[in-house]
Every structure is written in structure tokens, then in C-alpha cells.
Design a protein around this motif. Structure first.
Motif, short mmCIF file in Angstrom:
data_model
loop_
_atom_site.label_atom_id
_atom_site.label_comp_id
_atom_site.label_asym_id
_atom_site.label_seq_id
_atom_site.Cartn_x
_atom_site.Cartn_y
_atom_site.Cartn_z
N ASP A 52 50.84 86.44 113.30
CA ASP A 52 50.20 86.34 111.90
C ASP A 52 49.37 87.69 111.36
O ASP A 52 48.95 88.30 112.20
N GLY A 53 49.59 87.81 110.16
CA GLY A 53 48.84 89.06 109.75
C GLY A 53 49.36 90.57 109.95
O GLY A 53 48.86 91.52 109.60
N PHE A 54 50.62 90.51 110.49
CA PHE A 54 51.30 91.80 110.81
C PHE A 54 52.46 92.00 109.73
O PHE A 54 53.09 91.11 109.38
N SER A 55 52.22 93.03 108.85
CA SER A 55 53.33 93.51 108.13
C SER A 55 53.36 95.07 107.93
O SER A 55 52.49 95.82 108.11
N THR A 56 54.58 95.41 107.72
CA THR A 56 54.85 96.78 107.61
C THR A 56 55.06 97.28 106.30
O THR A 56 55.33 98.35 105.85
N SER A 57 55.01 96.23 105.31
CA SER A 57 55.51 96.38 103.87
C SER A 57 54.13 96.16 103.02
O SER A 57 54.14 96.15 101.81
N GLY A 58 52.98 96.12 103.45
CA GLY A 58 51.83 95.90 102.73
C GLY A 58 51.83 94.34 102.18
O GLY A 58 51.08 94.09 101.40
N SER A 59 52.48 93.65 102.82
CA SER A 59 52.37 92.15 102.21
C SER A 59 51.21 91.38 103.10
O SER A 59 50.78 92.11 103.88
N LEU A 60 51.15 90.18 102.87
CA LEU A 60 49.90 89.11 103.64
C LEU A 60 50.46 89.03 104.90
O LEU A 60 49.54 88.80 105.94
N GLY A 61 51.89 89.51 105.44
CA GLY A 61 52.10 89.21 106.79
C GLY A 61 52.13 87.80 107.30
O GLY A 61 51.89 87.48 108.53
N ALA A 62 52.44 87.06 106.17
CA ALA A 62 52.58 85.62 106.62
C ALA A 62 54.08 84.99 106.66
O ALA A 62 54.19 83.87 106.82
N GLY A 63 54.84 85.94 106.20
CA GLY A 63 56.31 85.65 106.06
C GLY A 63 57.08 84.86 107.30
O GLY A 63 57.25 83.75 107.31
N LEU A 64 57.17 85.52 108.39
CA LEU A 64 57.90 85.02 109.32
C LEU A 64 57.08 83.92 109.98
O LEU A 64 57.45 82.80 110.35
N PRO A 65 55.83 84.10 110.46
CA PRO A 65 55.16 83.11 111.15
C PRO A 65 54.99 81.87 110.19
O PRO A 65 54.87 80.88 110.83
N GLY A 66 54.89 82.34 108.94
CA GLY A 66 54.56 81.16 107.98
C GLY A 66 55.96 80.20 108.14
O GLY A 66 55.67 79.13 107.96
N THR A 67 56.90 81.02 107.78
CA THR A 67 58.32 80.27 107.58
C THR A 67 58.36 79.40 109.00
O THR A 67 58.83 78.29 108.91
N GLN A 68 58.02 80.06 110.08
CA GLN A 68 58.20 79.35 111.39
C GLN A 68 57.51 77.79 111.55
O GLN A 68 58.07 76.93 112.02
N ARG A 69 56.28 77.77 110.93
CA ARG A 69 55.59 76.71 110.79
C ARG A 69 55.97 75.66 109.71
O ARG A 69 55.63 74.57 109.90
#
Lengths: 136, 134
Positions: B91-108
Motif C-alpha cells: 500500500d502507498g507505493f507508486s512510481t507515477s505519483g498516484s495514490l499507490g492503491a492500484g495493485l494492492p487495492g485490486t488484490q483486495r
């Protein structure tokens, strides 16, 4: 297709986001809205998201960022009409994806907006009004 | 149901992937909440392919049987791959300046989540599985 910015009265804008807005549309919406708020010195904006049946983390970020920008300009923002399934996915994906004042529908959003605008003005010492601690 | 493939080349394709995902989820009998979960997950993964790999494709497949509904989306790209997968999934990791919820969020949002990444590209496979109501 551009997102329409509807002028309700001298100081309020209503922005209905439509379901098929793509990423370019979203970015132009951000610049259109901030431009309008600044040019017309709007004090309140309601963003109606009831037509959005999917809000992914990108869209959530755009909503947050837009609300921040509008607040920086000096206006208040309320988001209304978040669908139950959208609320569910946003919470499941991660906390704090949307961190703005919200309301059930447009009518309640306008009431809330008015309260926010009043509270903001009251908290501003330059207006000479009692400060926010006098509220509630 | 027939599998569907959506090529991801621009942000209009994201919309098409999302709509196709929801339509398929609805057609095979998932409820509104699961339709939204699936469409949101497909939207996240397709956007990743577009942003980080300049495009890819999204394949939707129905693996349902009499006992359960099983809907799968596979998003593949030929991008540079994810350098630090573990961090990308946190959570909270992003290389593109987004919220960093993409992959972990999708996983959930989904029941199965599988990701393979390398210099030849990234493949993410997700499934929503529900027992059929009798």
C-alpha cells in the motif's frame, strides 16, 4: 466530450460527471473547473458523481486533487451521489481514497455547501465575524 | 460465454474494457457489488498496462460451471516489467505519483490474484469466484 459546468447562481457551480468520461476528459475537467472557479470567483462547487458506476484509484485521486485545487482557490467543495457499490469498492481498495465532504444527493449537497461556505467565512478573521470556535 | 479480448491502446479502450467487464459479470449472473468489483479491478489493471507499458490487452473469460461462477480477467502488456514487485504490491507505493492503491487495492477486490512480471512484460490474472445460488 467535455464535462459541463452548470452555474446555479452567482457563486455556485454544479458539475455532473458523466459515466463515459475518459482520462483526457477528466484532465480537461480539472483545468476547466479551476479556471471557472477563479474567473467567476465561485464560492462553492458541487461535484455530482451519481452517474459514475466505477471509480478506480485514478478517478478517486482526480476527485481528491480537484477538491484540493478548488479549496486552494478559496471555494468549498461537496461531492454528492456516490453509489453504494462505488463506496464499497473504494473502501475495500483502501482507506482514504476519497477524502472530501460528501452528501446523499444534490439537494443535500447544496445545503451542506452553504453551511461550509458560512463556516469558512466565519472562520476568516478578516471578515470581522466571530471565528469558527464560536460555532457549535 | 465466449471470451472477449479488448486491445488497450488509449484511454477510450479503458472505458471499453470496463464496460465489457461489467456486461460480462452481469450476464453470467454476478450481483451489482461483484460487477462493480470486477469492473473496477479491470479498470485498474488496464490503466496500469496503459500508463506503465503504453498498452496491452485485456482478456475476459468465463470459467463457470454448475457449482460456481468463475469470471477471469487477464491483462498482459509488453512493458519493461515491474522492478520491485513486492513494493508494487504494498500500500502507498507508486512510481507515477498516484495514490499507490492500484495493485494492492485490486488484490483486495478479487478472489484470485496472480501476477507475473519480467523484462518481456507483465501478466496479471484475476478471478472472482462465487458459489451459485440454488
Amino acid at each position: 466530450m467535455r464535462v459541463p459546468l452548470l452555474r446555479l447562481n452567482a457563486h455556485t457551480l454544479i458539475v455532473p460527471l458523466h459515466a463515459d468520461v475518459d482520462d483526457e476528459g477528466v484532465l480537461s475537467f480539472q483545468s476547466d473547473l479551476t479556471g471557472r472557479v477563479s474567473a467567476d470567483q465561485v464560492t462553492g462547487v458541487v461535484i455530482d458523481v451519481s452517474a459514475l458506476d466505477v471509480v478506480d484509484s485514478y478517478m478517486a485521486r482526480v476527485l481528491n486533487d480537484t477538491a484540493c485545487m478548488v479549496r486552494l482557490l478559496g471555494a468549498c467543495v461537496v461531492v454528492c451521489g456516490v453509489q453504494p457499490a462505488v463506496a464499497l469498492t473504494l473502501v475495500e481498495m483502501g482507506r482514504n481514497l476519497v477524502d472530501v465532504p460528501t452528501a446523499f444527493n444534490l439537494e443535500r449537497a447544496l445545503v451542506k455547501l452553504e453551511q461550509l461556505v458560512v463556516a469558512t467565512n466565519a472562520g476568516d478573521p478578516r471578515t470581522g465575524a466571530p471565528d469558527a470556535s464560536a460555532d457549535d | 460465454m465466449h471470451p472477449q479480448t479488448i486491445e488497450l491502446g488509449n484511454s477510450g479502450d479503458l472505458l471499453r474494457a470496463r464496460l465489457a467487464a461489467r456486461a460480462m459479470a452481469k450476464q453470467i449472473g454476478l450481483g451489482v457489488m461483484d460487477q462493480t468489483r470486477f469492473a473496477t479491478a479491470v479498470s485498474e489493471l488496464s490503466r496500469n498496462a496503459l500508463v506503465y507499458a503504453k498498452g496491452g490487452c485485456c482478456e475476459l473469460r468465463d470459467f463457470s460451471d454448475q457449482v460456481q461462477i468463475r469470471l477471469q480477467a487477464e491483462v498482459r502488456d509488453r512493458g519493461p516489467g515491474i522492478v520491485d514487485l513486492q513494493r508494487a504490491l504494498s500500500d502507498g507505493f507508486s512510481t507515477s505519483g498516484s495514490l499507490g492503491a492500484g495493485l494492492p487495492g485490486t488484490q483486495r477486490l478479487v478472489d484470485h490474484f496472480d501476477i507475473q512480471t519480467g523484462t518481456a512484460g507483465t501478466v496479471v490474472c484475476i478471478q472472482i469466484v462465487r458459489r451459485r445460488r440454488t
